[in-house]
Motif scaffolding. Structure first.
Motif, PDB file in Angstrom:
ATOM      1  N   PRO A  86       0.531  -1.024  -0.276  1.00  0.00           N
ATOM      2  CA  PRO A  86       0.166  -0.168   0.021  1.00  0.00           C
ATOM      3  C   PRO A  86       1.322   1.553   0.277  1.00  0.00           C
ATOM      4  CG  PRO A  86      -0.702  -1.433   2.016  1.00  0.00           C
ATOM      5  CD  PRO A  86       0.552  -2.274   1.253  1.00  0.00           C
ATOM      6  N   PRO A  87       0.190   2.537  -0.291  1.00  0.00           N
ATOM      7  CA  PRO A  87       1.172   3.885  -0.408  1.00  0.00           C
ATOM      8  C   PRO A  87       1.423   4.480   0.793  1.00  0.00           C
ATOM      9  CG  PRO A  87      -1.468   3.890  -1.313  1.00  0.00           C
ATOM     10  CD  PRO A  87      -0.616   2.875  -1.058  1.00  0.00           C
ATOM     11  N   MET A 107       3.813   5.571  -4.392  1.00  0.00           N
ATOM     12  CA  MET A 107       3.018   5.108  -5.394  1.00  0.00           C
ATOM     13  C   MET A 107       2.471   3.712  -5.669  1.00  0.00           C
ATOM     14  SD  MET A 107       0.971   6.677  -8.138  1.00  0.00           S
ATOM     15  CE  MET A 107       1.444   7.621  -9.120  1.00  0.00           C
ATOM     16  N   SER A 108       1.501   3.303  -4.800  1.00  0.00           N
ATOM     17  CA  SER A 108       1.395   2.226  -5.173  1.00  0.00           C
ATOM     18  C   SER A 108       0.674   1.448  -5.975  1.00  0.00           C
ATOM     19  CB  SER A 108       0.294   1.631  -4.113  1.00  0.00           C
ATOM     20  OG  SER A 108      -0.322   0.357  -3.627  1.00  0.00           O
ATOM     21  N   GLY A 111      -2.836  -2.396  -5.852  1.00  0.00           N
ATOM     22  CA  GLY A 111      -3.684  -2.502  -6.678  1.00  0.00           C
ATOM     23  C   GLY A 111      -4.550  -2.780  -7.716  1.00  0.00           C
ATOM     24  N   GLN A 113      -5.735  -0.142  -8.579  1.00  0.00           N
ATOM     25  CA  GLN A 113      -5.458   1.168  -9.230  1.00  0.00           C
ATOM     26  C   GLN A 113      -4.495   1.896  -8.925  1.00  0.00           C
ATOM     27  OE1 GLN A 113      -7.599   2.869 -12.324  1.00  0.00           O
ATOM     28  NE2 GLN A 113      -8.217   0.815 -12.968  1.00  0.00           N
ATOM     29  N   PRO A 114      -3.105   2.473  -9.527  1.00  0.00           N
ATOM     30  CA  PRO A 114      -2.577   3.509  -8.376  1.00  0.00           C
ATOM     31  C   PRO A 114      -3.192   4.218  -7.988  1.00  0.00           C
ATOM     32  CG  PRO A 114      -1.868   3.415 -11.134  1.00  0.00           C
ATOM     33  CD  PRO A 114      -3.497   2.685 -10.900  1.00  0.00           C
ATOM     34  N   ALA A 115      -2.111   4.058  -6.500  1.00  0.00           N
ATOM     35  CA  ALA A 115      -2.990   5.142  -5.639  1.00  0.00           C
ATOM     36  C   ALA A 115      -1.675   6.090  -5.454  1.00  0.00           C
ATOM     37  CB  ALA A 115      -3.138   3.941  -4.686  1.00  0.00           C
ATOM     38  N   ARG A 117      -0.116   9.304  -2.120  1.00  0.00           N
ATOM     39  CA  ARG A 117      -0.211   8.879  -1.325  1.00  0.00           C
ATOM     40  C   ARG A 117       0.834  10.145  -1.014  1.00  0.00           C
ATOM     41  NH1 ARG A 117      -4.086   6.902   2.856  1.00  0.00           N
ATOM     42  NH2 ARG A 117      -2.768   9.186   3.567  1.00  0.00           N
TER      43      ARG A 117
END
Length: 134
Positions: A86-87, A107-108, A111, A113-115, A117
């Motif tokens: 996770p981000p 940048m995670s 998932g 979709q890229p996420a 934070r």
């Protein structure tokens, strides 16, 4: 209260593409700009070549800092990817964060979709920050 980090849409796309291209390893880089805005992306080599850690070459960092200065910009952010996590900053991300006045972006790609934070890291604390695209 901290203000949101403005990130140009072009920088966001370039960051995402860099992170995707470096899979399965973590990507990393620097963001610079004027007036606290992330306007320029500097892709850095991950000398760890690892899926769960990154390190930048000190000579490359110095070269990029020189180019940032020549452009009249300042360092505003440091980014890296988490290909399978996770981000959120890992303990190592927090431990090695040495710039208290810049944003740390993760940048995670874990998932569907890229996420992305954004955090400020002060001591052992990762403080979530907002970002806005312009």
């Amino acid at each position: 209260m901290e203000t949101a980090l403005p990130i140009s849409k072009a920088v966001w796309r370039e960051m995402l593409n860099h992170c995707l291209a470096e899979q399965p390893f973590e990507a990393c880089g620097l963001l610079s700009g004027k007036y606290g805005r992330a306007e320029t992306l500097w892709k850095m080599a991950n000398v760890d070549r690892s899926p769960d850690s990154f390190a930048m070459d000190s000579r490359q960092i110095q070269q990029v800092f020189h180019l940032i200065s020549k452009r009249g910009e300042q360092l505003v952010g440091i980014y890296h990817s988490h290909p399978t996590a996770p981000p959120y900053p890992s303990m190592e991300d927090i431990e090695y964060a040495s710039y208290t006045n810049v944003a740390y972006l993760i940048m995670s790609l874990a998932g569907t979709q890229p996420a992305l934070r954004c955090f400020k890291i002060r001591g052992i604390h990762a403080i979530p920050q907002r970002f806005v695209l312009f």
